[in-house]
Design a protein around this motif. Structure first.
Motif, mmCIF file in Angstrom:
data_model
loop_
_atom_site.group_PDB
_atom_site.id
_atom_site.type_symbol
_atom_site.label_atom_id
_atom_site.label_comp_id
_atom_site.label_asym_id
_atom_site.label_seq_id
_atom_site.Cartn_x
_atom_site.Cartn_y
_atom_site.Cartn_z
ATOM 1 N N ARG A 151 1.378 -8.978 14.370
ATOM 2 C CA ARG A 151 1.345 -10.387 13.976
ATOM 3 C C ARG A 151 1.215 -11.290 15.205
ATOM 4 O O ARG A 151 2.170 -11.525 15.915
ATOM 5 C CB ARG A 151 2.600 -10.753 13.181
ATOM 6 N N ILE A 152 0.037 -11.823 15.434
ATOM 7 C CA ILE A 152 -0.215 -12.770 16.522
ATOM 8 C C ILE A 152 -0.156 -14.168 15.904
ATOM 9 O O ILE A 152 -0.904 -14.460 14.962
ATOM 10 C CB ILE A 152 -1.577 -12.513 17.167
ATOM 11 N N PRO A 153 0.747 -15.042 16.368
ATOM 12 C CA PRO A 153 1.027 -16.291 15.660
ATOM 13 C C PRO A 153 -0.179 -17.116 15.237
ATOM 14 O O PRO A 153 -0.293 -17.491 14.070
ATOM 15 C CB PRO A 153 1.911 -17.044 16.662
ATOM 16 N N LEU A 154 -1.076 -17.428 16.155
ATOM 17 C CA LEU A 154 -2.206 -18.291 15.802
ATOM 18 C C LEU A 154 -3.094 -17.626 14.760
ATOM 19 O O LEU A 154 -3.494 -18.251 13.765
ATOM 20 C CB LEU A 154 -3.019 -18.643 17.040
ATOM 21 N N LYS A 155 -3.388 -16.346 14.954
ATOM 22 C CA LYS A 155 -4.213 -15.627 13.981
ATOM 23 C C LYS A 155 -3.475 -15.465 12.661
ATOM 24 O O LYS A 155 -4.069 -15.576 11.582
ATOM 25 C CB LYS A 155 -4.618 -14.255 14.539
ATOM 26 N N TYR A 156 -2.175 -15.204 12.747
ATOM 27 C CA TYR A 156 -1.380 -15.065 11.528
ATOM 28 C C TYR A 156 -1.391 -16.359 10.726
ATOM 29 O O TYR A 156 -1.531 -16.340 9.496
ATOM 30 C CB TYR A 156 0.058 -14.679 11.889
ATOM 31 N N ALA A 157 -1.226 -17.487 11.389
ATOM 32 C CA ALA A 157 -1.199 -18.779 10.709
ATOM 33 C C ALA A 157 -2.481 -19.019 9.907
ATOM 34 O O ALA A 157 -2.441 -19.614 8.825
ATOM 35 C CB ALA A 157 -0.992 -19.900 11.724
ATOM 36 N N LYS A 158 -3.591 -18.542 10.412
ATOM 37 C CA LYS A 158 -4.872 -18.724 9.721
ATOM 38 C C LYS A 158 -5.057 -17.708 8.591
ATOM 39 O O LYS A 158 -5.728 -17.991 7.599
ATOM 40 C CB LYS A 158 -6.028 -18.597 10.714
ATOM 41 N N ALA A 159 -4.446 -16.532 8.745
ATOM 42 C CA ALA A 159 -4.708 -15.438 7.798
ATOM 43 C C ALA A 159 -3.656 -15.294 6.708
ATOM 44 O O ALA A 159 -3.879 -14.555 5.745
ATOM 45 C CB ALA A 159 -4.804 -14.117 8.572
ATOM 46 N N ASP A 201 11.644 -10.769 -11.462
ATOM 47 C CA ASP A 201 10.427 -10.676 -12.271
ATOM 48 C C ASP A 201 9.273 -10.293 -11.364
ATOM 49 O O ASP A 201 9.376 -10.385 -10.128
ATOM 50 C CB ASP A 201 10.146 -11.996 -12.996
ATOM 51 N N VAL A 202 8.208 -9.837 -11.972
ATOM 52 C CA VAL A 202 7.055 -9.329 -11.221
ATOM 53 C C VAL A 202 5.811 -10.119 -11.582
ATOM 54 O O VAL A 202 5.589 -10.459 -12.750
ATOM 55 C CB VAL A 202 6.815 -7.831 -11.519
ATOM 56 N N ASP A 203 5.023 -10.428 -10.581
ATOM 57 C CA ASP A 203 3.730 -11.060 -10.803
ATOM 58 C C ASP A 203 2.713 -10.369 -9.894
ATOM 59 O O ASP A 203 3.088 -9.644 -8.962
ATOM 60 C CB ASP A 203 3.809 -12.557 -10.492
ATOM 61 N N TYR A 204 1.454 -10.594 -10.179
ATOM 62 C CA TYR A 204 0.388 -9.970 -9.402
ATOM 63 C C TYR A 204 -0.518 -11.043 -8.824
ATOM 64 O O TYR A 204 -0.899 -11.987 -9.511
ATOM 65 C CB TYR A 204 -0.425 -9.001 -10.267
ATOM 66 N N ILE A 205 -0.834 -10.878 -7.549
ATOM 67 C CA ILE A 205 -1.778 -11.774 -6.871
ATOM 68 C C ILE A 205 -2.925 -10.913 -6.365
ATOM 69 O O ILE A 205 -2.710 -9.907 -5.676
ATOM 70 C CB ILE A 205 -1.113 -12.513 -5.701
ATOM 71 N N THR A 206 -4.139 -11.297 -6.713
ATOM 72 C CA THR A 206 -5.325 -10.541 -6.311
ATOM 73 C C THR A 206 -6.136 -11.348 -5.307
ATOM 74 O O THR A 206 -6.453 -12.517 -5.551
ATOM 75 C CB THR A 206 -6.209 -10.222 -7.536
ATOM 76 N N LEU A 207 -6.438 -10.730 -4.188
ATOM 77 C CA LEU A 207 -7.311 -11.337 -3.196
ATOM 78 C C LEU A 207 -8.625 -10.573 -3.169
ATOM 79 O O LEU A 207 -8.637 -9.342 -3.297
ATOM 80 C CB LEU A 207 -6.668 -11.292 -1.808
ATOM 81 N N GLU A 238 -7.722 -9.473 8.595
ATOM 82 C CA GLU A 238 -6.623 -10.224 7.985
ATOM 83 C C GLU A 238 -5.456 -9.306 7.635
ATOM 84 O O GLU A 238 -4.286 -9.670 7.823
ATOM 85 C CB GLU A 238 -7.112 -10.970 6.740
ATOM 86 N N LEU A 239 -5.757 -8.118 7.150
ATOM 87 C CA LEU A 239 -4.695 -7.169 6.820
ATOM 88 C C LEU A 239 -3.927 -6.745 8.062
ATOM 89 O O LEU A 239 -2.700 -6.603 8.035
ATOM 90 C CB LEU A 239 -5.280 -5.947 6.114
ATOM 91 N N GLN A 240 -4.619 -6.555 9.158
ATOM 92 C CA GLN A 240 -3.954 -6.131 10.389
ATOM 93 C C GLN A 240 -3.162 -7.272 11.023
ATOM 94 O O GLN A 240 -2.029 -7.080 11.460
ATOM 95 C CB GLN A 240 -4.992 -5.572 11.367
ATOM 96 N N THR A 258 -1.819 -9.833 9.596
ATOM 97 C CA THR A 258 -0.634 -10.170 8.805
ATOM 98 C C THR A 258 0.349 -9.011 8.707
ATOM 99 O O THR A 258 1.382 -9.125 8.046
ATOM 100 C CB THR A 258 -1.035 -10.616 7.388
ATOM 101 N N GLY A 259 0.037 -7.898 9.345
ATOM 102 C CA GLY A 259 0.954 -6.766 9.364
ATOM 103 C C GLY A 259 0.962 -5.953 8.087
ATOM 104 O O GLY A 259 1.890 -5.179 7.851
ATOM 105 N N MET A 260 -0.070 -6.071 7.273
ATOM 106 C CA MET A 260 -0.117 -5.347 6.009
ATOM 107 C C MET A 260 -0.578 -3.905 6.172
ATOM 108 O O MET A 260 -0.289 -3.065 5.324
ATOM 109 C CB MET A 260 -1.034 -6.072 5.022
ATOM 110 N N ILE A 261 -1.316 -3.629 7.237
ATOM 111 C CA ILE A 261 -1.756 -2.254 7.495
ATOM 112 C C ILE A 261 -1.698 -1.977 8.986
ATOM 113 O O ILE A 261 -1.724 -2.893 9.808
ATOM 114 C CB ILE A 261 -3.195 -1.977 6.992
ATOM 115 N N ALA A 262 -1.617 -0.696 9.324
ATOM 116 C CA ALA A 262 -1.785 -0.235 10.698
ATOM 117 C C ALA A 262 -2.643 1.019 10.648
ATOM 118 O O ALA A 262 -2.543 1.817 9.711
ATOM 119 C CB ALA A 262 -0.438 0.053 11.350
#
Length: 263
Positions: free
Chosen positions: A14-22, A183-189, A200-202, A204-208
């Protein structure tokens, strides 16, 4: 690769400036959290924003509770450094989420937006949150369910920790919280650009992991990513002096009080 190393690598991405945009997903989840927060009758004096990242959640707390004091904490000093430059009236700390620089029972509302998935020891996390919450204080949070990024689960990638709703509820109860509501909800991108999706996934720390040769399936000529979001809130028991749960989540009631009624 052990779980701690995986989670550390995800957080370090997570790099702050890139994270803020993503951080589109995080902001969407925040909106849903505050929609749910509107239904909770609460006039907090001290608010704690755990995992504040670049300050989006902090700004929303300040706007939602203008008369309250907001404390914002992130485990990343770089995130805190970035957030402090946003001109928000808050107290900022870079600290581990399981070792908060706060006194016992000092917070009325604790907000944790997508923090649990990056924590190796969720019971320890909940114990620390319970420690800083006041009796009758509110924990408000969102976390990832196991269907998150299900389109990528067959690929050789590392993901944040995901739990189903029942497991989260059990952890809250065993951790000394009461009246949990989940409760559960789903968000699709969707993405048309594969390179942008991986970035964007990398960020935001969603994948490595290496993505150079990975080719996920498309749906209607787009890359679809599902996110299962578990929303929840729970309360710390409103107990009289000396009856706050201990570090094991247990409440000790003097034998002299058993069977007595209040007049």
């Amino acid at each position: 690769m052990n779980e701690k190393k995986v989670l550390d690598e995800l957080l370090e991405a997570r790099i702050p400036l890139k994270y803020a945009k993503a951080a589109v997903l995080s902001r969407e989840v925040l909106k849903d959290i505050f929609d749910r927060l509107n239904y909770i009758q609460l006039q907090p004096r001290i608010l704690l924003d755990i995992g504040c990242a670049t300050g989006d959640s902090t700004a929303m707390l300040i706007n939602h509770y203008p008369d309250a004091r907001v404390i914002a904490i992130d485990s990343s000093p770089a995130m805190i450094d970035y957030a402090t430059k946003q001109g928000l009236e808050a107290t900022w700390h870079a600290a581990p989420y399981t070792n908060l620089p706060l006194p016992d029972h000092s917070v009325d509302l604790l907000l944790a937006n997508l923090v649990m998935p990056w924590c190796e020891d969720v019971p320890a996390l909940l114990r620390e949150w319970r420690r800083v919450l006041r009796p009758a204080g509110v924990l408000m949070f969102a976390t990832f369910g196991p269907d998150t990024l299900r389109e990528l689960h067959d690929l050789p990638l590392a993901f944040p920790h995901m739990m189903d709703m029942h497991t989260v509820g059990d952890l809250l109860v065993s951790g000394g919280f009461q009246h949990p509501v989940l409760d559960v909800d789903y968000i699709t991108l969707t993405f048309s650009d594969l390179k942008k999706m991986w970035e964007e996934l990398q960020v935001t720390g969603m994948i490595a992991g290496k993505t150079d040769t990975l080719q996920p399936k498309k749906t209607d000529d787009r890359y679809v990513l599902t996110h299962e979001i578990i929303f929840g809130h729970a309360f710390l028991p409103d107990l009289s002096a000396g009856q706050v749960p201990d570090e094991k989540g247990e409440v000790r009631i003097p034998l002299s009080q058993v069977g007595r009624r209040r007049g």
